[in-house]
Design a protein around this motif. Structure first.
Motif, PDB file in Angstrom:
ATOM      1  N   LYS A 250      87.494   7.648 -14.938  1.00 55.46           N
ATOM      2  CA  LYS A 250      88.063   8.900 -14.430  1.00 55.46           C
ATOM      3  C   LYS A 250      87.871  10.034 -15.424  1.00 55.46           C
ATOM      4  CE  LYS A 250      92.332  10.965 -12.639  1.00 55.46           C
ATOM      5  NZ  LYS A 250      92.130  12.212 -13.403  1.00 55.46           N
ATOM      6  N   LEU A 253      84.230  11.289 -15.317  1.00 53.44           N
ATOM      7  CA  LEU A 253      83.973  11.994 -14.056  1.00 53.44           C
ATOM      8  C   LEU A 253      84.631  13.372 -14.068  1.00 53.44           C
ATOM      9  CD1 LEU A 253      84.384   9.085 -11.471  1.00 53.44           C
ATOM     10  CD2 LEU A 253      82.265  10.061 -12.371  1.00 53.44           C
ATOM     11  N   ASP A 254      85.826  13.448 -14.642  1.00 54.99           N
ATOM     12  CA  ASP A 254      86.495  14.748 -14.794  1.00 54.99           C
ATOM     13  C   ASP A 254      85.700  15.668 -15.717  1.00 54.99           C
ATOM     14  OD1 ASP A 254      88.567  13.990 -13.146  1.00 54.99           O
ATOM     15  OD2 ASP A 254      89.966  13.527 -14.774  1.00 54.99           O
ATOM     16  N   ILE A 256      82.406  15.622 -16.210  1.00 56.92           N
ATOM     17  CA  ILE A 256      81.225  16.091 -15.469  1.00 56.92           C
ATOM     18  C   ILE A 256      81.608  17.256 -14.560  1.00 56.92           C
ATOM     19  CG2 ILE A 256      79.552  15.462 -13.685  1.00 56.92           C
ATOM     20  CD1 ILE A 256      79.488  12.654 -14.960  1.00 56.92           C
ATOM     21  N   LYS A 257      82.741  17.137 -13.886  1.00 54.85           N
ATOM     22  CA  LYS A 257      83.198  18.240 -13.031  1.00 54.85           C
ATOM     23  C   LYS A 257      83.515  19.481 -13.865  1.00 54.85           C
ATOM     24  CE  LYS A 257      85.243  15.206  -9.508  1.00 54.85           C
ATOM     25  NZ  LYS A 257      86.518  14.727  -8.899  1.00 54.85           N
ATOM     26  N   GLN A 288      79.919   4.460  -9.987  1.00 58.39           N
ATOM     27  CA  GLN A 288      80.524   5.791  -9.823  1.00 58.39           C
ATOM     28  C   GLN A 288      79.923   6.793 -10.803  1.00 58.39           C
ATOM     29  OE1 GLN A 288      85.006   5.474  -9.649  1.00 58.39           O
ATOM     30  NE2 GLN A 288      84.510   3.322 -10.036  1.00 58.39           N
ATOM     31  N   LEU A 289      79.765   6.366 -12.049  1.00 56.35           N
ATOM     32  CA  LEU A 289      79.233   7.253 -13.070  1.00 56.35           C
ATOM     33  C   LEU A 289      77.815   7.693 -12.728  1.00 56.35           C
ATOM     34  CD1 LEU A 289      79.226   8.668 -15.789  1.00 56.35           C
ATOM     35  CD2 LEU A 289      78.705   6.475 -16.868  1.00 56.35           C
ATOM     36  N   CYS A 290      76.974   6.738 -12.377  1.00 50.95           N
ATOM     37  CA  CYS A 290      75.568   7.068 -12.109  1.00 50.95           C
ATOM     38  C   CYS A 290      75.424   7.903 -10.842  1.00 50.95           C
ATOM     39  CB  CYS A 290      74.748   5.789 -12.013  1.00 50.95           C
ATOM     40  SG  CYS A 290      74.664   4.899 -13.583  1.00 50.95           S
ATOM     41  N   ASP A 291      76.283   7.668  -9.863  1.00 47.10           N
ATOM     42  CA  ASP A 291      76.257   8.497  -8.656  1.00 47.10           C
ATOM     43  C   ASP A 291      76.543   9.951  -9.020  1.00 47.10           C
ATOM     44  OD1 ASP A 291      76.207   8.799  -5.694  1.00 47.10           O
ATOM     45  OD2 ASP A 291      78.318   9.343  -5.980  1.00 47.10           O
ATOM     46  N   ALA A 292      77.514  10.172  -9.915  1.00 45.71           N
ATOM     47  CA  ALA A 292      77.841  11.536 -10.337  1.00 45.71           C
ATOM     48  C   ALA A 292      76.695  12.164 -11.115  1.00 45.71           C
ATOM     49  CB  ALA A 292      79.116  11.527 -11.181  1.00 45.71           C
ATOM     50  N   LYS A 295      73.847  13.219  -8.917  1.00 50.11           N
ATOM     51  CA  LYS A 295      74.159  14.403  -8.104  1.00 50.11           C
ATOM     52  C   LYS A 295      74.257  15.676  -8.945  1.00 50.11           C
ATOM     53  CE  LYS A 295      76.693  11.905  -4.489  1.00 50.11           C
ATOM     54  NZ  LYS A 295      78.042  11.640  -3.905  1.00 50.11           N
ATOM     55  N   ASN A 296      74.329  15.530 -10.271  1.00 50.47           N
ATOM     56  CA  ASN A 296      74.502  16.696 -11.151  1.00 50.47           C
ATOM     57  C   ASN A 296      73.335  16.772 -12.128  1.00 50.47           C
ATOM     58  OD1 ASN A 296      77.499  17.906 -10.789  1.00 50.47           O
ATOM     59  ND2 ASN A 296      77.544  15.690 -10.443  1.00 50.47           N
TER      60      ASN A 296
END
Length: 547
Positions: A250, A253-254, A256-257, A288-292, A295-296
């Motif tokens: 989490k 991912l936060d 990256i956002k 989850q990490l690689c998906d983010a 996408k970025n």
């Protein structure tokens, strides 16, 4: 000196050359494209028929100098002496045979694998002079470093007083220049300062640094803005919060956002790829990490791969290192609190039968294989945290040889393997992928445009490998390595001592910032302002290469 390398198979992603036979010409330390009439001048020739030719390798994140590295050497001298006992019969005077645990040995061991540039990613300003003395002593490879901010009282006070972005930009530029760096790193932003004030648990992106009233997010956001405003080529290099903790997926991912589309490089992300599912409360968050990341496109990462062997963990993340001290193996550790940060040294042995260690190994490989674009992910073991950099050849083979990967996976903790995604991933890396991730893209992301490529005008940093060997042997024993056009390795062995340079930036900024910095240091520090600046008069006249 002029020479040519003939009949080799070239992999040069910077020019979209993927396995094509080409000749390489070198003159006065650079790659050139001679005219037909000049070809007669190239009388010295290396015939490397069937061999693979790449630019020299570049490692963007390896702890090779500075206060924490020296503390680790003092804490764990057996790493050096065990090598001497086993391999050299304690003949310490033999030139070129220092271990990776020494300055000289660092250069020798990297060169022997075909690497010619390495970045020390965590130099505290208070340690910058010492760090550069060590970097100067490392031969064979060019060096660079990243300076560390994010837990220093001047920055935190400036944010608290709301002095503004331009003020922070000037401070960042001053720091990069004074520490002779090529970029900036932030380590668990605000976490070390919070540790000093009693925090012993997790510290997340929106947690507040005591007494300063500043959140970790605000620190990262402001420093990211500074790097963008100053047009520093390398993105803000981020060591995220909550390293090594179950459920920290989490946090990353936060983060990256929080980049909000701006360039950001996330360091040793294997250590943040942990979810908290399952009976043991620890599982892979790699999907989850690689998906983010996929996408970025503004995000790049290095992995920090764990390999199964004893090592030493080194970090300026004192909060997390203090928490890890109970896992020290052998039972000894160091933590330090400095005026602009801190650090921790914890020896550790990764074991394949251990549930968590096996998962760390699996998660690192999953991240490598699930990130689609090789331009977004870089090879590191976060030396020495996940493993020594000398583990790279084995790591290359794990990613390039599916049968070998499955064989190794069959020997680790069974529960971890069954819970992982790795068993379902059939992807293997190509030689061109390796060239992208260790040559062209590291040079690009660091802003070192004179390397990572075999294009005319670039430095003649060249590695030549034998594809008839298994991948780990191929990358461990290059046929030749050239640095600035000089042959430094033949058949995997150093054959020529070579002094190299440290790459640095020289940024423009409002010099009025120095009066604020000097006033703060004189009031708050036991040091003088000169103690956090690198005086080039103490170094070789040709030591620094300014960009």
């Amino acid at each position: 000196m002029k020479f040519k390398i003939t009949n080799g198979i070239v992999y040069d992603p910077s020019r979209n050359i993927n396995g094509k036979q080409k000749d390489i010409y070198v003159c006065d330390g650079k790659i050139v494209s001679p005219s037909i009439s000049e070809l007669i001048d190239y009388k010295t020739s290396y015939d490397v028929s069937g061999m693979i030719i790449m630019a020299g390798g570049i490692d963007i994140h390896s702890h090779i100098a500075g206060g924490n590295v020296n503390n680790a050497r003092v804490l764990s001298p057996e790493i050096h002496f065990n090598f001497l006992d086993k391999n050299l019969n304690r003949k310490k005077s033999l030139p070129g045979f220092n271990t990776r645990w020494t300055c000289e040995g660092t250069g020798y061991r990297y060169a022997e694998m075909g690497f010619t540039t390495v970045v020390e990613p965590a130099v505290l300003p208070v340690n910058s002079f010492l760090s550069h003395l060590e970097l100067e002593k490392i031969p064979m490879i060019d060096k660079a470093c990243l300076s560390v901010l994010g837990n220093d009282s001047f920055l935190l006070n400036s944010l608290q007083k709301k002095r503004g972005q331009q003020f922070i930009d000037d401070y960042v530029a001053f720091t990069i220049n004074s520490t002779k760096s090529i970029g900036l790193k932030v380590i668990n932003a605000g976490g070390t300062e919070s540790f000093k004030r009693g925090c012993r648990d997790n510290f997340s992106l929106d947690d507040i640094v005591p007494e300063y009233g500043v959140s970790s997010r605000e620190i990262v956001d402001t420093l990211c803005n500074s790097i963008e405003n100053l047009k520093v080529k390398h993105p803000l290099h981020v060591h995220c919060n909550n390293l090594g903790m179950a459920g920290n997926i989490k946090t990353i991912l936060d983060t990256i956002k929080a980049a909000r589309g701006r360039r950001m490089h996330l360091a040793h992300v294997q250590f943040y790829g942990y979810d908290n599912k399952g009976k043991k409360g620890f599982s892979s968050g790699a999907m989850q990490l690689c998906d983010a990341i996929n996408k970025n496109k503004n995000i790049t990462v290095d992995v920090g791969q764990v390999m199964f062997q004893p090592t030493v963990t080194i970090s300026s993340d004192i909060l997390r290192q203090f928490s890890a001290r109970k896992n020290a193996n052998p039972k000894k550790w160091i933590t330090t609190e400095l005026e602009d940060g801190g650090g921790g040294i914890v020896p550790y042995s990764y074991k394949k039968e251990n549930f968590v260690n096996a998962f760390q190994w699996l998660i690192g490989l999953e991240i490598f294989l699930l990130i689609k674009n090789p331009s977004q992910v870089f090879f590191t073991t976060d030396h020495p945290n996940g493993a020594p950099f000398t583990s790279y050849p084995e790591l290359f083979r794990l990613l390039m040889d599916l049968d070998y990967r499955l064989e190794c996976a069959s020997k680790i903790n069974k529960i971890s393997y069954e819970m992982s995604f790795l068993k379902d991933i059939k992807r293997v890396y190509t030689i061109n992928d390796i060239a992208i991730m260790t040559r062209s893209e590291p040079a690009k992301i660091l802003g070192l445009n004179d390397r990572g490529s075999l294009a005319p005008g670039c430095l003649a940093d060249i590695s030549i490998y034998n594809p008839n060997l298994k991948y780990d042997q191929m990358f461990r024993y290059p046929v030749y390595v050239f640095k600035d056009g000089k042959e430094i390795v033949k058949n995997g062995k150093v054959n020529n001592f070579f002094k190299t340079k440290t790459q640095v930036l020289n940024l423009n900024y409002d010099k009025n910032i120095t009066k604020y910095i000097n006033k703060w240091i004189s009031k708050q520090y036991s040091l003088d302002s000169d103690d956090i600046s690198v005086d080039t008069n103490y170094f070789r006249s040709d030591n620094f290469n300014f960009h």
